[in-house]
Design an enzyme around this catalytic site. Structure first.
Site, mmCIF file in Angstrom:
data_model
loop_
_atom_site.group_PDB
_atom_site.id
_atom_site.type_symbol
_atom_site.label_atom_id
_atom_site.label_comp_id
_atom_site.label_asym_id
_atom_site.label_seq_id
_atom_site.Cartn_x
_atom_site.Cartn_y
_atom_site.Cartn_z
ATOM 1 N N CYS A 196 2.601 -0.557 -3.561
ATOM 2 C CA CYS A 196 3.885 0.126 -3.435
ATOM 3 C C CYS A 196 4.173 1.077 -4.600
ATOM 4 O O CYS A 196 3.475 1.068 -5.601
ATOM 5 C CB CYS A 196 5.039 -0.876 -3.398
ATOM 6 S SG CYS A 196 4.926 -2.061 -2.063
ATOM 7 N N ASN A 253 7.813 -3.381 -6.701
ATOM 8 C CA ASN A 253 6.389 -3.087 -6.615
ATOM 9 C C ASN A 253 5.658 -4.201 -7.340
ATOM 10 O O ASN A 253 5.925 -4.444 -8.512
ATOM 11 C CB ASN A 253 6.128 -1.730 -7.304
ATOM 12 C CG ASN A 253 4.655 -1.446 -7.501
ATOM 13 O OD1 ASN A 253 3.824 -1.991 -6.807
ATOM 14 N ND2 ASN A 253 4.358 -0.576 -8.438
ATOM 15 N N GLY A 254 4.758 -4.891 -6.654
ATOM 16 C CA GLY A 254 4.006 -5.955 -7.309
ATOM 17 C C GLY A 254 3.833 -7.163 -6.417
ATOM 18 O O GLY A 254 3.892 -7.058 -5.194
ATOM 19 N N TYR A 301 -8.724 4.089 -9.913
ATOM 20 C CA TYR A 301 -8.499 4.540 -8.535
ATOM 21 C C TYR A 301 -7.044 4.815 -8.160
ATOM 22 O O TYR A 301 -6.748 5.827 -7.541
ATOM 23 C CB TYR A 301 -9.091 3.493 -7.576
ATOM 24 C CG TYR A 301 -8.891 3.793 -6.113
ATOM 25 C CD1 TYR A 301 -9.563 4.853 -5.513
ATOM 26 C CD2 TYR A 301 -8.034 3.032 -5.334
ATOM 27 C CE1 TYR A 301 -9.381 5.146 -4.165
ATOM 28 C CE2 TYR A 301 -7.853 3.313 -3.988
ATOM 29 C CZ TYR A 301 -8.525 4.366 -3.412
ATOM 30 O OH TYR A 301 -8.345 4.653 -2.094
#
Ligand code: SF4
Length: 459
Positions: free
Chosen positions: A8, A107-108, A255
């Site tokens: 996210c 996020n996580g 990445y």
């Protein structure tokens, strides 16, 4: 899935009459961190309004942005999670509770999410989604403290894991990063047309560039920023919620992050190029051409080419528009799936010995197909060179990874992997080489998580 995927992105904008629009552009810049759904909650000081839905940012907000009027907003892009009901898992999550209204985006991945949720359910809580985010809302709602800030700190004491939370109340915005700082979260400043100051927090600084925000700094691991208004300006207070014990995700450099971002206060482009330079120093292969697997291998391939003196060519072209392309059922489609995305330029690579640079090998199936189509295009010899160490273990800190049995390097040594993918040689960047690329001599407790490479999980 044959890659690691960041789950996210979050953003928060405080004190701008265009807060929802700035969130929208920021989410657009961070689309690579999640394509399943998107949403924005906006406060005008009296009410919080949310618009969210499934799909890319541009499609979710093809209408609906005009109803988000207010000076403070949070936003979220979500990466898909297989097998779950996507519709109810779109963020931000909004709730009314005893202190008023709140919206939260996250996020996580909380490693004790099930335990916390089971406890809350046992006490009578009712959940609407599969999201870890909802745990925080219930913990805040159940707290007896009179101030939201204290409730948030209390709620955070119950949860463990990787998180960047943005929390919107009617009057304030809170941004908090876990004590390890697994996931990135940066602070920027915006200057409004009337000369007043506002702030933005975002998972990646590429969001700041699009909205003309000035990067200030990263939010520290264990730190919470509390944004409020004073004399028409946005101000913030820094609260140390936890003692920082940094374990920043090193895979961001490999990445996840966009190359034009600064992540953990470092330029991602430079680090990716350094990875190629370090690879050239470690491998010392002679060949006719260096060719990237686009897009993730391009920058490291430039570094490899410059360090080795071997010419760089874009021998493979990527189609960026495949989306969820229909694949005929019942056929052996692995090769087709790769061909839909990647097409070699025969005239460039035919009869050549080539070094192919990619960012990582996860299952190995994509690498195998790429090598197959390169051989069909008439390549003489293929050396596959990977700009990261072998991924031997899954991530539990907010990154979507296959389980260990699916990770080819978890069960095969380098020569067995080489044999499976049918390369003439196979090389991975060493962990020391990765650290050198970031600017350290070696891993000497520099505060990075690398558990997917060495299984050293901090929690
Ligand atoms: S396990 Fe790997 S992907 Fe997960 S946080 Fe650590 S370095 Fe990043």
């Amino acid at each position: 899935m044959d890659s690691f995927n960041e789950k996210c992105a979050v953003v928060g904008v405080f004190n701008s009459s265009r807060s929802a629009a700035l969130c929208y552009y920021s989410l657009f810049a961070m689309q690579h961190r999640g394509q399943e759904s998107s949403g924005i909650s906006t406060s005008n000081g009296s009410n919080i309004v949310t618009h969210k839905g499934e799909g890319l940012v541009t499609s979710v907000f093809s209408d609906g942005l005009e109803k988000l009027v207010g000076y403070s907003s949070i936003g979220h892009n979500r990466y898909s999670t297989a097998g779950e009901d996507s519709k109810c898992d779109v963020q931000p999550i909004f709730a009314r509770y005893s202190l008023g209204q709140i919206a939260v985006a996250h996020n996580g991945n909380l490693v004790n999410a099930k335990e916390v949720r089971d406890n809350l359910i046992a006490k009578g809580a009712i959940f609407q989604s599969h999201l870890d985010t909802e745990n925080l809302i219930h913990l805040i709602a159940q707290s007896k403290s009179r101030k939201l800030q204290d409730r948030i700190i209390e709620a955070l004491s119950y949860i463990k894991g990787a998180y960047s939370f943005v929390i919107l109340s009617r009057g304030k915005l809170f941004a908090v990063r876990d004590q390890y700082g697994f996931r990135p979260l940066s602070l920027g400043e915006i200057e409004n047309e009337d000369g007043t100051k506002g702030y933005v927090v975002a998972s990646e600084t590429c969001a700041f560039d699009l909205i003309n925000a000035k990067y200030i700094r990263d939010i520290d691991p264990g730190e919470m920023l509390v944004f409020s208004l004073k004399d028409g300006n946005g101000i913030y207070e820094s609260v140390k919620v936890f003692e920082p014990t940094p374990k920043k995700c090193i895979f961001e450099f490999v990445y996840f992050a966009r190359p034009d971002s600064f992540v953990f206060n470092k330029c991602v482009y430079e680090i990716r190029k350094n990875m190629g330079i370090e690879l050239a120093r470690e491998c010392k292969i002679k060949a006719d051409l260096v060719i990237p697997v686009p897009d993730s291998g391009v920058i490291s391939a430039i570094g490899y080419s410059q360090e080795s003196g071997i010419p760089f060519e874009l021998g493979i072209v990527r189609n960026h528009y495949i989306g969820r392309t229909f694949i005929e059922p019942g056929q052996s489609n692995r090769e087709l799936k790769v061909r839909l995305k990647l097409n070699p330029i025969k005239e460039i690579i035919k009869d050549k010995e080539i070094i192919v640079i990619d960012d990582s090998i996860v299952r190995g199936t994509t690498s195998k197909q790429i090598i197959k189509i390169l051989r069909k295009a008439g390549v003489k010899k293929i050396h596959l060179v990977i700009a990261s160490p072998q991924t031997v273990s899954p991530c539990y800190y907010g990154v979507d990874t296959p389980d260990e049995t699916q990770l080819i390097s978890a069960t095969k040594d380098i020569d067995e992997v080489r044999e499976f993918i049918n390369a003439d040689s196979l090389h991975f960047l060493s962990l020391d080489g990765l650290y050198k690329s970031i600017g350290y001599e070696a891993d000497n407790g520099n505060g990075y998580c690398k558990a997917c490479f060495d299984k050293e999980y901090v929690i």
